[in-house]
Design an enzyme around this catalytic site. Sequence first.
Site: not given
Length: 479
Positions: A13, A41, A60, A128
């Site tokens: 979680v 990160r 992202r 990308h």
Amino acid sequence: METDKAIMMTDKVFNDPIHGTVPLHPLLVRMIDTPQFQRLRYMKQLGAVYFVYPGASHNRFEHSIGVAHLAGELVKALQTRQTNLDITDKDVLCVQIAGLCHDLGHGPFSHQFEEFIHKARSDSKWKHEEASLEMFDHMVESNDLEEIMKKHGLKLPIDVTFIKEMIKGRSPEDPLPVGRPDKLFLYDIVANKRNGIDVDKFDYLARDAHHLGIKTNFDHLRFIHFARVCKVDGIQQICTRDKEVNNLYDLFHLRYLLHQRACQHKVKNGIESMILEAFVKADQHIQIEGSGGKKFKLSTAIEDMEAYTKLNDHVYEQILHSPNPQLVEAKKILERIVSRQHSRFLGETKATEAMITEMKSVDGVESHFLPKALKRRKNELVEACHGAGLTTNNDDFDVHFVKMDYGMGDKDPIMKMGFYSKSDPETAVTLTEDQASMFKPTCFSEQLIRVYWKKIDETTQKIDKTGLSEVQKCVSQLL
């Protein structure tokens, strides 16, 4: 070797500021814990917008987790609501993986890196999304994920193909896919090229607005609640209730608003241009170790996923703080950003149809930076300044082409959406212009020409303070 017990552990979680409690399948957690995903990160979701909006520090990494969550929520809602669709738990897991991995291929400063590749390599075709597919393959191979994927019920290689097809996205005119040719509606969940209504957009609009402090009206939970698969022109598509048309216009209006206020902010675009210039100057002098110890430049790292895994937003600080004398020029440009000595915004005007046609015909690709197509515009600026007694040249100006729209150029994306009524939830219809909201826009696209003045170094700054107003007069007359 991991034990079966460890592999089949329960969901983990996560606590997310946008979606609250987010449970994730253990296979997704295993993918998150790879170097290829952890790299996200260090990639800001909005790139250079952070230099204008201090709150835009989100990455992202959390966006991709949010997309995986929403992809699961939507496909599970369809699975529960319409058992006749034969959506399996394996389908659900594949859709979630596609949502999780759809942005693996982004480079430093996100879409800015695509502009850099276009300029440094003269390659206007690289996107990308292509790198996301290569990075996904690299992630699976380098982390020995194939056996784990099989133990979670995936069938290889067909399910890997399906995942990659969803990451890439499917246009209506494309041939039938290999992964799930009998369930085409699944391809519209993560990257919807039919009308742009997908969970990627749901997450980034909600997340970006939250961190920018912009109020939103679009409710993605309502869309998921009313989503149904119906046949439109003989093809199964995800549709929504006819009364939800205003909610969808709120979605695209929010997209336009975020571009207007943040993604295409005039200061941000000026900074972005400076970063692009710094990257081009630093390209030959950046060394990134890839597979087999081979060294790659900034612009060639996309050729080797091991090297590309090491490339993220930190390259900005690498250049800024480098003692390498070969990086002095690039370093000076980034130092100007830090000291807020940005290129000066001089003015903007709406692009005429002739300008837009010229840009497309000269470069063959739409871009924020079109040096070939805008060369004539720069020449006109220089001539106007010379006429006013000011000494300038082409290198003193940046001229940008800025496009803001609802995602489909000058078309209304809602016209590509299927709707159903409460009285007949099995039959889909597309709205006519008369049936669409009376509050919808009359124009869905806006193109601007923006002009920036680059001469703000210390030796000319005093002259510029007096000369800048004269330059602005020339620009305003020309625009």
